[in-house]
Design an enzyme around this catalytic site. Structure first.
Site, short mmCIF file in Angstrom:
data_model
loop_
_atom_site.label_atom_id
_atom_site.label_comp_id
_atom_site.label_asym_id
_atom_site.label_seq_id
_atom_site.Cartn_x
_atom_site.Cartn_y
_atom_site.Cartn_z
N SER A 77 24.90 -2.79 43.75
CA SER A 77 23.74 -3.48 44.33
C SER A 77 23.13 -4.52 43.40
O SER A 77 22.32 -5.33 43.83
CB SER A 77 22.67 -2.47 44.77
OG SER A 77 22.07 -1.90 43.64
N LYS A 125 16.41 -2.27 39.97
CA LYS A 125 16.07 -3.32 40.94
C LYS A 125 15.36 -4.47 40.25
O LYS A 125 14.84 -4.31 39.15
CB LYS A 125 15.15 -2.76 42.04
CG LYS A 125 15.75 -1.62 42.84
CD LYS A 125 16.81 -2.09 43.80
CE LYS A 125 17.57 -0.92 44.40
NZ LYS A 125 18.80 -1.32 45.05
#
Lengths: 188, 160
Positions: free
Chosen positions: A62, A111
């Protein structure tokens, strides 16, 4: 009157006895000082790598292309002592529980912060919009077709998302994270 | 020297006390570690050990368990019996087997000392999936017959 020599014939001043070099190599010339150094080194390593710089291994795709699967990095837990998290920072996020300093999480989300408190965040045809304006994201390389209705980030929240937006939106974890969930900033 | 000896004996005593009489939090955390072992299938494990593992998993749950799962592609809000859980585990083990870890276990025992909440990060490899699933979950436990049994399982949304 003869002299009695206790040293073996091959012993010379300034030279270690046989086997002595190994002892010096392992324990040093002063074992007490060496022991103190070892203790200080171990304590420093434990404190640094358990409470300050958490070693992490990235799992998953990701955060591609900036962070590869199975790459190693560190999370700096002291990064936000002097300033608030900034846009573009890549952070480690705690999944559950409370952010207790002495208990580092075993697993974190990695993230990037894109939305700051009070801002409105949306995706339109793959473009990230902050307060309605497209954000320049040099780290995002893949094709993206995400659409996501505008949400307002709360006063104690940050909007986080991964860099790899070429993967389907449903398989990508993103959204608003509370400040307490931020464990620290990814170092490299 | 005597002082050091007394300190060492005291430390040993405290350690023994903690080993022999662990806190409920510690007992529950260990129980979850055992649950992860029972739910995981080791490479090359045969049919019978897999089925035995599924049976052992059932032993960690109460007779009826409230399930509140809210994941992309999987929503489940109902009550499952212990037998249902064992059946599901058997099915998963036959399909290739799970690999489960609980890397973060935070247990809070309620004031009544009969119920507890466990905030747990579940890391699981599901058959057919390439990536590990990582999910925050909350378990509610009740002390029944001296054993802590899971009465409720729910997913926790990490990001809102």
């Amino acid at each position: 009157m003869g002299m009695i020599d206790h040293d073996p014939p091959n012993a010379r001043p300034g030279r270690a006895r046989p086997g002595g070099w190994l002892r010096i190599a392992v324990f040093g010339r002063n074992p007490k000082v060496t022991l103190a150094r070892v203790v200080i080194l171990v304590v420093t390593c434990v404190v640094v790598f358990k409470f300050v710089l958490l070693p992490i291994r990235v799992e998953g795709v990701s955060m591609l292309p900036a962070y590869n699967d199975k790459s190693v990095n560190f999370v700096n837990r002291l990064a936000y002592l002097r300033h608030e998290p900034r846009r573009g920072d890549v952070v480690g996020l705690r999944l559950g529980g409370t952010n207790v300093f002495y208990r580092a999480p075993g697993v974190m989300y990695m993230k990037r912060i894109v939305g700051l408190p009070g801002e409105t965040v949306a995706f339109a045809d793959g473009h990230l919009l902050i307060n309605g304006a497209a954000l320049d994201e040099p780290y995002e390389k893949g094709p993206c077709n995400w659409n996501f209705a505008p949400v307002t980030v709360g006063s104690n929240q940050y909007f986080v998302v991964g860099d790899n937006r070429s993967m389907p939106r449903d398989y990508h974890v993103f959204g608003k994270a509370r400040k307490e969930q931020i464990v620290g900033k990814v170092l490299f | 020297m005597r002082f050091v000896l007394v300190l060492a004996v005291a430390a040993l005593g405290v350690w023994l006390w903690l080993v022999l009489f662990p806190s409920p939090e510690k007992v529950i955390a260990r129980q979850f570690e055992k649950l992860a072992q029972a739910a995981s299938v080791r490479p090359g494990e045969g049919f019978l050990p897999r089925m035995a593992g599924a049976q052992r998993v059932g032993g960690f749950f109460s007779t009826n368990v409230e399930i509140n799962i809210d994941l992309p592609g999987l929503q489940q809000h109902d009550t499952m019996s212990r037998d249902d859980i064992v059946q599901k585990m058997m099915g998963a083990n036959l399909a290739g087997g799970l690999k489960v870890k609980f890397p973060d276990i935070n247990v809070t025992v309620d004031a009544d000392k009969a119920t507890a909440q466990a905030d747990i990060t579940v890391k699981a490899r599901i058959p057919g999936e390439q990536d590990m699933m990582v999910q925050a979950m909350k378990f509610t436990l009740r002390k029944t017959g001296g054993k802590w049994l899971i009465t409720r399982v729910q997913t926790v949304r990490t990001l809102s």
